[in-house]
Structures are given as structure tokens and as C-alpha cells.
Write a protein that holds these residues in place. Structure first.
Motif, short mmCIF file in Angstrom:
data_model
loop_
_atom_site.label_atom_id
_atom_site.label_comp_id
_atom_site.label_asym_id
_atom_site.label_seq_id
_atom_site.Cartn_x
_atom_site.Cartn_y
_atom_site.Cartn_z
N VAL A 15 0.82 -1.22 0.00
CA VAL A 15 0.00 0.00 0.00
C VAL A 15 0.85 1.27 0.00
N ASP A 16 2.13 1.15 0.39
CA ASP A 16 2.98 2.36 0.35
C ASP A 16 3.10 2.90 -1.07
N LYS A 17 3.07 1.99 -2.07
CA LYS A 17 3.12 2.44 -3.47
C LYS A 17 1.85 3.20 -3.83
N LEU A 18 0.70 2.71 -3.35
CA LEU A 18 -0.57 3.39 -3.63
C LEU A 18 -0.60 4.76 -2.94
N ILE A 19 -0.06 4.83 -1.73
CA ILE A 19 0.00 6.12 -1.03
C ILE A 19 0.87 7.10 -1.81
N ASP A 20 1.98 6.60 -2.37
CA ASP A 20 2.83 7.45 -3.21
C ASP A 20 2.08 7.95 -4.44
N MET A 21 1.10 7.17 -4.90
CA MET A 21 0.30 7.56 -6.07
C MET A 21 -0.81 8.53 -5.70
N GLY A 22 -1.00 8.78 -4.39
CA GLY A 22 -2.02 9.73 -3.96
C GLY A 22 -3.20 9.13 -3.25
N ALA A 23 -3.19 7.81 -3.03
CA ALA A 23 -4.30 7.15 -2.35
C ALA A 23 -4.30 7.52 -0.86
N GLN A 24 -5.49 7.52 -0.28
CA GLN A 24 -5.65 7.80 1.15
C GLN A 24 -5.87 6.46 1.86
N ILE A 25 -4.82 5.92 2.44
CA ILE A 25 -4.86 4.60 3.09
C ILE A 25 -4.15 4.69 4.42
N ILE A 26 -4.76 4.13 5.45
CA ILE A 26 -4.11 4.01 6.76
C ILE A 26 -3.81 2.53 6.98
N LEU A 27 -2.52 2.19 7.01
CA LEU A 27 -2.13 0.81 7.31
C LEU A 27 -2.14 0.64 8.82
N CYS A 28 -3.17 -0.02 9.33
CA CYS A 28 -3.35 -0.14 10.77
C CYS A 28 -2.31 -1.06 11.40
N ASP A 29 -2.04 -2.17 10.73
CA ASP A 29 -1.07 -3.17 11.17
C ASP A 29 -0.84 -4.09 9.98
N PRO A 30 -0.02 -5.15 10.12
CA PRO A 30 0.26 -5.99 8.93
C PRO A 30 -0.98 -6.65 8.32
N HIS A 31 -2.09 -6.67 9.05
CA HIS A 31 -3.26 -7.39 8.57
C HIS A 31 -4.43 -6.48 8.18
N ARG A 32 -4.40 -5.19 8.55
CA ARG A 32 -5.58 -4.35 8.33
C ARG A 32 -5.19 -3.01 7.74
N ALA A 33 -6.02 -2.55 6.81
CA ALA A 33 -5.82 -1.24 6.20
C ALA A 33 -7.18 -0.58 6.03
N THR A 34 -7.27 0.69 6.38
CA THR A 34 -8.48 1.48 6.16
C THR A 34 -8.27 2.34 4.92
N VAL A 35 -9.20 2.22 3.98
CA VAL A 35 -9.11 2.97 2.72
C VAL A 35 -10.18 4.05 2.72
N ILE A 36 -9.74 5.28 2.48
CA ILE A 36 -10.65 6.42 2.39
C ILE A 36 -10.83 6.73 0.91
N GLY A 37 -12.01 6.42 0.40
CA GLY A 37 -12.26 6.58 -1.03
C GLY A 37 -12.28 8.03 -1.46
N LEU A 38 -11.64 8.30 -2.59
CA LEU A 38 -11.53 9.68 -3.10
C LEU A 38 -12.63 10.03 -4.10
N ASN A 39 -13.50 9.05 -4.41
CA ASN A 39 -14.60 9.27 -5.35
C ASN A 39 -14.11 9.86 -6.68
N LYS A 40 -12.90 9.51 -7.05
CA LYS A 40 -12.28 9.96 -8.31
C LYS A 40 -12.13 11.48 -8.40
N ALA A 41 -12.31 12.16 -7.26
CA ALA A 41 -12.11 13.61 -7.26
C ALA A 41 -10.63 13.94 -7.47
N PHE A 42 -9.77 13.07 -6.98
CA PHE A 42 -8.33 13.22 -7.17
C PHE A 42 -7.81 11.94 -7.81
N LYS A 43 -7.36 12.03 -9.03
CA LYS A 43 -6.85 10.85 -9.74
C LYS A 43 -5.51 10.42 -9.14
N LEU A 44 -5.28 9.12 -9.16
CA LEU A 44 -3.95 8.64 -8.79
C LEU A 44 -2.95 9.16 -9.82
#
Length: 441
Positions: free
Chosen positions: A349-378
């Protein structure tokens, strides 16, 4: 080194046919070792992991004839059991995780087998205990040499018994089933995996003369027989590819038809994508996905954030969680991704974050994704594929992103996806293979 250069942000259009199922292939191809008669298997995917296993079967002495692009005939009449001692076998077997699947049939038919500690994806621990505990229950004895990383197994007199699997492992269940079909007496396997691929294996074995009942449930009963004969078998389409193409269509606002999906074998996969807001319709046995500008993630009934978690079949397959995660980055709404089985599979997910995604990696097993509704393209970046499924997720992200992306280590992607470059190009994707010297990304 090969890499993919992708210019994203373009909608795709057309029809695509999913390849044969990789995870089924590793099981049914190994099953040809159970008989000296001819076995013909069709819809075999032309991918590196499967081709390596076919090559390994040939090295063991199996006569292999490729009758068309996706069809092979195998005859395991003269097996070279001394090949196990060779340096070549140790090298080839250790490079393919699926090589563990030959142990069960070899034990059943010849009473002995050996295997180097297999390789594969770097996605966390993938235990082999379930396989060997099952073999032991049937009467096998095994020794692991930690210095040579080599397993030797002896089973001159396999006897049916009651086995409670310590986990519902698909490959573990398949291996024990193949060992039990020629054992003396009746074997009962409880907490058995019941994925469609395992059902396919059991149906194939029954056509060869095995006596397996309870197929599709987690309680299998196997009456041992003395001999198995030849058969013909056609593999299912790959459900992971089907899910990947659904995610691709949603991310890139594409109109795509996925052909011949065997919809009744997909379980809850379509409903999970529907919860993420993907619109689709079933046309015969094809999934038609219209172009969508936006897709909205459902919530639970009480309004709380949706959780998508993996579970043994008929739960959601872990192989599609990375696809769901990348899709969610451009959805409207939020989702918690819970990867229970492998502790390293979310680290991409660090690669997706570098692309502009809003992701919180909670721990090795869980990630919370905040959808951008395509308002901001990767945005396109340079990155490296860590494993098969994450690699395809990054590929989908790159196809939806603005600008140019470079993906290194595409050999990982090609281990699981056949002709992915040309098949995407046929849909209109701007993707090409380039030679690069990967930097650290």
C-alpha cells in the motif's frame, strides 16, 4: 530486467476471456502421477508457475504432449524416483511453491517422495505442517533436513484414518486427498477445504476411479481403491482473474465483458464487488460491466464502515483483497480491509500512497481505505511488484492513474497472469514491455 511502462487514465473497452485457474492447475496436474494411463487436461493457463510444474513432471519421467495452446496429455508410466536425489531437482523444486503438490500422489502410488522447501510469493509464512501432519496420520514418516532445506517422506503402507485438519488449507486438503485415494481402507477428512478448485480435483479423481464423497462440503470420505485410470479434465476459469478484471473496469471507467466465467462457481465474489458499488449484469455466462463514472461503497445496516475480510471458502478469497483495496481508493466511501491469512500482503500500500491514495495501514493485517470518489486521480510513479496479486493491483492502479507508471519485477505478475500485456492492449490499454535497470522503489 523487464518492466511495464503504462500510460494511464484511459477507459478501456471490449471482451476478455479469463485464463484457466492457476490454483486448480497445480492440483490437477500433480494428480496425473496417480496413474500410468493417459490423462488429458484442457484450459491450462500458459503461465510460469504452471509451466515450471509441467517441466518438473517431464523431468520425473512423465510423457508430456502439448496438443494445443491450452491442452496437454500426460502419461506417468515410467517415473524416475532417483531424480529426487539430483541437484537439478533440488534447484527446480525449491523455485516453485506448487511443487509440494506432487508429494501426495507420489506417496500414494510409490510409497515415497522428497521435496525441497518450496519457494513462491514473499507474502508471509505459508506453513507446510498441514500437508505433513495429514501424511503422518495416513502412516507416512518424514524427515526434514534444516541444513539442506529438504523433506524426505516414506509411506510404504498408507492406511485410511480419521483426519481433523488443523486448518482448512486448499493445497493441504488436496495433497492429503491424493495420498488417501490409493490408501488401504477409508479416510475421513474433517475441516477440509471446499473451494471449487478442490471440488474439481475430487471430481477428476472420481472419474479416474476414486471413491470420494462429500465433495463441496468440509467433510470428505475417501474409500481407498487399488488403481486409478486415465481421464479427460477441463479446468475452471480463474476466479482471481475474473475479480481482477471487474476491479480494472471499475477503476478505469471501462465497458468490459468478461466471457465464460462459470458464474455459479464464483461464490460471493460478485456480491462483494457489488457492495463496493460496481454495477454489472449477467448475460448468459458472461459478466457485462458498463462504464461507471462513480461507484459507492455500502455500509453495514447500522451505518458503520464496511469490512471486507478473507475467509475459507465459501468466504471471500484472500487473493482478491488487494484488488478490492486498490478499487476502494477511487470509490465513494470508506472500507476496512482485513487480510487474516498472510501478514505481509498489505505492505504494497505504500506504493498506492505514493500515487495519492488515502490509506491508513493499521497493522500488517488491516488497512483502512478512504475513497476519493475519483475527485483526485492517482498519479503515475515508478514502483516494484512484490508478489502476483499486489503486482496486478498496482497494474490496475497504474492503468487508472494520470501520467506514466513503470512497474518493475513483472516476472512476479507473469507467474499468475497469462499474456497480460497483449490482452490488456486488446482492450485499448497503453501498456508496453521495456528493458530497465530498476532503482529502489
Amino acid at each position: 530486467m523487464n518492466a511495464f511502462e503504462i500510460h494511464g487514465g484511459k477507459p478501456l473497452k471490449g471482451a476478455i476471456i479469463p485464463q484457466g485457474a492457476k490454483n486448480e492447475a497445480l492440483q490437477v496436474l500433480s494428480a496425473v502421477l496417480l496413474t500410468p494411463e493417459e490423462v488429458t487436461i484442457s484450459n491450462v493457463p500458459d503461465i510460469k508457475d504452471v509451466n515450471k510444474l509441467i517441466e518438473l513432471l517431464g523431468d520425473l519421467g512423465v510423457q508430456v504432449t502439448r496438443t494445443s495452446k491450452d491442452t496437454y496429455t500426460f502419461q506417468a508410466k515410467d517415473i524416475d524416483l532417483d531424480y529426487f536425489r539430483s541437484t537439478e531437482f533440488k534447484s527446480k523444486g525449491s523455485g516453485l511453491r506448487g511443487s509440494i503438490m506432487i508429494v501426495g500422489p507420489l506417496l500414494a502410488r510409490f510409497g515415497k517422495a522428497a521435496i525441497p522447501k518450496p519457494g513462491g510469493d514473499k507474502i508471509g509464512r505459508r506453513r507446510l505442517d498441514t500437508h505433513f501432519l495429514g501424511f503422518e496420520k495416513l502412516g507416512a514418516r518424514f524427515h526434514y533436513d534444516p541444513d539442506a532445506h529438504f523433506f524426505n517422506v516414506d509411506a510404504t503402507n498408507l492406511t485410511g484414518t480419521y483426519i481433523l485438519m488443523d486448518e482448512a488449507s486448499v493445497t493441504g486438503t488436496a495433497n492429503v486427498v491424493m495420498a488417501a485415494v490409493l490408501a488401504k481402507g477409508t479416510t475421513t477428512i474433517y475441516n477440509a477445504a471446499c473451494e471449487p478448485y478442490l471440488q474439481q480435483l475430487c471430481k477428476m479423481l472420481n472419474r479416474m476411479g476414486a471413491k470420494i464423497s462429500g465433495i463441496g462440503s468440509n467433510l470428505l470420505t475417501i474409500e481407498g481403491v487399488d488403481y486409478l485410470g486415465g481421464t479427460e479434465h477441463r479446468m475452471l476459469p480463474d476466479m482471481i482473474e475474473i475479480g481482477s478484471f471487474i476491479g480494472l473496469a471499475a477503476m478505469t471507467e471501462s465497458e468490459i465483458t468478461i466471457k465464460d466465467v462459470h458464474y455459479h462457481e464464483l461464490g460471493i465474489i460478485p456480491s462483494v464487488f457489488a457492495k463496493l458499488g460496481v454495477q454489472f449484469e449477467l448475460r448468459g455466462d458472461d459478466i457485462y460491466i458498463p462504464s461507471q463514472k462513480n461507484y459507492e461503497i455500502d455500509t453495514f445496516i447500522d451505518g458503520s464502515i464496511l469490512t471486507v475480510a478473507d475467509a475459507p471458502w465459501p468466504g471471500f478469497t484472500p487473493d482478491l483483497l488487494s484488488i478490492v483495496l486498490v478499487m476502494a481508493t477511487q470509490a465513494k466511501g470508506n472500507v476496512l480491509i482485513h487480510q487474516k491469512m498472510f501478514e505481509s500482503r498489505l505492505f504494497f500500500v505504500d506504493k498506492l500512497i505514493d500515487m495519492g491514495a488515502q490509506i491508513i495501514l493499521c497493522d500488517p493485517h488491516r488497512a483502512t481505505v478512504i475513497g476519493l470518489n475519483k475527485a483526485f486521480k492517482l498519479r503515475g510513479i515508478e514502483m516494484t511488484s512484490p508478489d502476483i496479486r499486489a503486482g496486478v493491483s498496482l497494474l490496475i492502479a497504474a492503468l487508472s492513474a494520470q501520467g506514466k507508471s513503470i512497474i518493475h519485477n513483472i516476472e512476479q505478475i507473469e507467474r499468475g497472469y497469462q499474456d497480460i500485456e497483449s490482452r490488456l492492449q486488446a482492450l485499448g490499454a497503453d501498456i508496453r514491455r521495456v528493458e530497465t535497470n530498476p532503482s529502489l522503489h
